[in-house]
Scaffold this motif. Structure first.
Motif, PDB file in Angstrom:
ATOM      1  N   LEU A  65      83.788 -10.764  16.670  1.00  0.00           N
ATOM      2  CA  LEU A  65      84.139  -9.557  15.673  1.00  0.00           C
ATOM      3  C   LEU A  65      83.620  -8.350  16.442  1.00  0.00           C
ATOM      4  O   LEU A  65      82.589  -7.987  16.936  1.00  0.00           O
ATOM      5  CB  LEU A  65      83.323  -9.669  14.446  1.00  0.00           C
ATOM      6  CG  LEU A  65      83.739 -10.970  13.594  1.00  0.00           C
ATOM      7  CD1 LEU A  65      82.691 -11.135  12.241  1.00  0.00           C
ATOM      8  CD2 LEU A  65      85.186 -10.916  13.001  1.00  0.00           C
ATOM      9  N   VAL A  66      84.673  -7.558  16.482  1.00  0.00           N
ATOM     10  CA  VAL A  66      84.537  -6.248  17.284  1.00  0.00           C
ATOM     11  C   VAL A  66      84.615  -5.014  16.227  1.00  0.00           C
ATOM     12  O   VAL A  66      85.624  -5.201  15.182  1.00  0.00           O
ATOM     13  CB  VAL A  66      85.887  -6.033  18.310  1.00  0.00           C
ATOM     14  CG1 VAL A  66      85.704  -4.660  18.744  1.00  0.00           C
ATOM     15  CG2 VAL A  66      85.873  -7.044  19.363  1.00  0.00           C
ATOM     16  N   THR A  67      83.853  -4.328  16.259  1.00  0.00           N
ATOM     17  CA  THR A  67      83.625  -2.912  15.379  1.00  0.00           C
ATOM     18  C   THR A  67      83.606  -1.772  16.016  1.00  0.00           C
ATOM     19  O   THR A  67      82.902  -1.304  16.977  1.00  0.00           O
ATOM     20  CB  THR A  67      82.247  -3.089  14.410  1.00  0.00           C
ATOM     21  OG1 THR A  67      82.316  -4.402  13.845  1.00  0.00           O
ATOM     22  CG2 THR A  67      82.403  -2.027  13.231  1.00  0.00           C
ATOM     23  N   ASN A  68      84.890  -0.881  15.680  1.00  0.00           N
ATOM     24  CA  ASN A  68      85.103   0.323  16.341  1.00  0.00           C
ATOM     25  C   ASN A  68      85.993   1.200  15.601  1.00  0.00           C
ATOM     26  O   ASN A  68      87.197   0.814  15.680  1.00  0.00           O
ATOM     27  CB  ASN A  68      85.278   0.418  17.790  1.00  0.00           C
ATOM     28  CG  ASN A  68      85.264   1.666  18.462  1.00  0.00           C
ATOM     29  OD1 ASN A  68      86.140   2.612  18.121  1.00  0.00           O
ATOM     30  ND2 ASN A  68      84.230   2.015  19.140  1.00  0.00           N
ATOM     31  N   ARG A  69      85.656   1.979  14.521  1.00  0.00           N
ATOM     32  CA  ARG A  69      86.478   2.999  13.681  1.00  0.00           C
ATOM     33  C   ARG A  69      87.378   3.817  14.698  1.00  0.00           C
ATOM     34  O   ARG A  69      88.592   3.968  14.303  1.00  0.00           O
ATOM     35  CB  ARG A  69      85.601   3.820  12.706  1.00  0.00           C
ATOM     36  CG  ARG A  69      86.518   4.572  11.859  1.00  0.00           C
ATOM     37  CD  ARG A  69      85.883   5.445  11.099  1.00  0.00           C
ATOM     38  NE  ARG A  69      86.482   5.900   9.824  1.00  0.00           N
ATOM     39  CZ  ARG A  69      87.059   5.315   8.887  1.00  0.00           C
ATOM     40  NH1 ARG A  69      87.113   4.181   8.693  1.00  0.00           N
ATOM     41  NH2 ARG A  69      87.930   6.001   8.166  1.00  0.00           N
ATOM     42  N   GLY A  73      90.623   1.676  13.678  1.00  0.00           N
ATOM     43  CA  GLY A  73      91.168   2.333  12.678  1.00  0.00           C
ATOM     44  C   GLY A  73      90.631   1.884  11.277  1.00  0.00           C
ATOM     45  O   GLY A  73      90.636   2.326  10.123  1.00  0.00           O
ATOM     46  N   SER A  74      89.308   1.165  11.493  1.00  0.00           N
ATOM     47  CA  SER A  74      88.425   0.853  10.229  1.00  0.00           C
ATOM     48  C   SER A  74      87.014   0.448  10.867  1.00  0.00           C
ATOM     49  O   SER A  74      86.669   0.224  11.968  1.00  0.00           O
ATOM     50  CB  SER A  74      89.045  -0.627   9.541  1.00  0.00           C
ATOM     51  OG  SER A  74      88.080  -1.077   8.642  1.00  0.00           O
ATOM     52  N   ASP A  75      86.072   0.603   9.688  1.00  0.00           N
ATOM     53  CA  ASP A  75      84.612   0.315  10.001  1.00  0.00           C
ATOM     54  C   ASP A  75      84.478  -1.213   9.772  1.00  0.00           C
ATOM     55  O   ASP A  75      83.412  -1.799  10.303  1.00  0.00           O
ATOM     56  CB  ASP A  75      83.678   1.197   8.831  1.00  0.00           C
ATOM     57  CG  ASP A  75      83.569   2.544   9.111  1.00  0.00           C
ATOM     58  OD1 ASP A  75      83.646   2.914  10.210  1.00  0.00           O
ATOM     59  OD2 ASP A  75      83.637   3.234   8.004  1.00  0.00           O
ATOM     60  N   GLN A  76      85.220  -2.096   9.172  1.00  0.00           N
ATOM     61  CA  GLN A  76      85.103  -3.288   9.252  1.00  0.00           C
ATOM     62  C   GLN A  76      85.389  -4.205  10.461  1.00  0.00           C
ATOM     63  O   GLN A  76      86.254  -3.739  11.412  1.00  0.00           O
ATOM     64  CB  GLN A  76      86.019  -4.088   8.175  1.00  0.00           C
ATOM     65  CG  GLN A  76      87.548  -4.157   8.341  1.00  0.00           C
ATOM     66  CD  GLN A  76      88.424  -4.663   7.426  1.00  0.00           C
ATOM     67  OE1 GLN A  76      88.982  -3.775   6.626  1.00  0.00           O
ATOM     68  NE2 GLN A  76      88.474  -5.646   7.542  1.00  0.00           N
ATOM     69  N   GLU A  95      92.752  -8.139  16.357  1.00  0.00           N
ATOM     70  CA  GLU A  95      93.353  -7.431  14.986  1.00  0.00           C
ATOM     71  C   GLU A  95      93.090  -5.884  14.975  1.00  0.00           C
ATOM     72  O   GLU A  95      91.930  -5.448  15.642  1.00  0.00           O
ATOM     73  CB  GLU A  95      92.744  -8.094  13.720  1.00  0.00           C
ATOM     74  CG  GLU A  95      93.383  -9.422  13.623  1.00  0.00           C
ATOM     75  CD  GLU A  95      93.007 -10.188  12.430  1.00  0.00           C
ATOM     76  OE1 GLU A  95      92.822  -9.479  11.301  1.00  0.00           O
ATOM     77  OE2 GLU A  95      93.056 -11.424  12.402  1.00  0.00           O
ATOM     78  N   THR A  96      93.860  -5.153  14.363  1.00  0.00           N
ATOM     79  CA  THR A  96      93.665  -3.775  14.238  1.00  0.00           C
ATOM     80  C   THR A  96      94.134  -3.204  12.899  1.00  0.00           C
ATOM     81  O   THR A  96      95.193  -3.935  12.406  1.00  0.00           O
ATOM     82  CB  THR A  96      94.157  -2.903  15.618  1.00  0.00           C
ATOM     83  OG1 THR A  96      93.731  -1.616  15.332  1.00  0.00           O
ATOM     84  CG2 THR A  96      95.420  -2.871  15.525  1.00  0.00           C
ATOM     85  N   ILE A  97      93.895  -1.835  12.797  1.00  0.00           N
ATOM     86  CA  ILE A  97      94.295  -1.277  11.482  1.00  0.00           C
ATOM     87  C   ILE A  97      95.039   0.046  11.888  1.00  0.00           C
ATOM     88  O   ILE A  97      94.497   0.824  12.517  1.00  0.00           O
ATOM     89  CB  ILE A  97      93.321  -1.082  10.370  1.00  0.00           C
ATOM     90  CG1 ILE A  97      93.063  -2.630   9.655  1.00  0.00           C
ATOM     91  CG2 ILE A  97      93.998  -0.319   9.191  1.00  0.00           C
ATOM     92  CD1 ILE A  97      92.206  -2.615   8.533  1.00  0.00           C
TER      93      ILE A  97
END
Length: 210
Positions: A65-69, A73-76, A95-97
């Motif tokens: 699980l990678v986190t990088n707003r 594109g998201s904090d999730q 996955e990305t947003i």
């Protein structure tokens, strides 16, 4: 009268208990089947993103699980699946947003090879306008395949935009916002892979995250 009310109350309680037990039992019996179907669907999606024969590991088990707003594109946390062949990294599906779609966020998954070339992009969820923005779906048009084989470099960074903005990607007639958002999101994901490989390398396992 009182006895009749008590009897009805007991009957209702027993009926509610029976219904609850039925729901619980049904859930227990179908839970594994649903999970299995979800895993198969996930594998089908990942197989479409990474070339056949390019990996021999269990993609689902590789999940991190990678986190990088800024870049995703998201904090999730976003799922990352790593492909390897004989232990050597051959590709990724991340996955990305795109948070700035015309009708809201567009969730996608992007496949890349070990050198950073895009192997495929698939849209997972969106709320774009039917007949216009929904052309980002493969079943509606082949536009999403325009990313295949592309790489991001310092020299071609400016071309990663729709033609209306001076780039190389076609827009949709009457719907420029949607493809613009998708192109930007894919570009940002590639930037993340290039600038912060440690975020992918050190990301926690999906199983290890509560």
């Amino acid at each position: 009268m009182l006895n009749s009310m008590r009897k009805n109350g007991v009957t209702l309680a027993l009926f509610a208990l029976a219904c609850t037990a039925t729901v619980v039992l049904t859930n227990e019996l179908t839970q594994d089947k649903i999970a299995h179907q979800q895993q198969l669907e996930k594998l089908r999606t990942l197989s479409a993103l990474l070339p056949e024969g390019s990996y021999d590991n269990d993609l689902v088990a590789s999940c991190k699980l990678v986190t990088n707003r800024e870049y995703l594109g998201s904090d999730q946390p976003m799922p990352l699946y790593s492909a390897t062949l004989a232990g050597v990294p051959t590709g990724y599906a991340l996955e990305t947003i795109a948070p700035d779609g015309y009708s809201g966020a567009i969730r996608m998954v992007v496949g890349t090879d070990a050198k950073g070339a895009v192997s495929a992009v698939r849209v997972l969820t969106h709320k774009e306008t039917p007949g216009l923005g929904d052309k980002i779906e493969l079943k509606k048009s082949s536009w999403i395949d325009s990313f295949v084989g592309r790489t991001l470099t310092a020299e071609n960074a400016a071309t990663w935009a729709v033609k209306k903005d001076g780039g190389e990607f076609d827009a949709f007639t009457g719907a420029t916002i949607t493809p613009r958002a998708v192109v930007k999101a894919v570009k940002n994901l590639l930037l993340l892979q290039q600038k912060h490989p440690e975020l992918l390398r050190d990301a926690p396992s999906c199983d290890a995250t509560p």
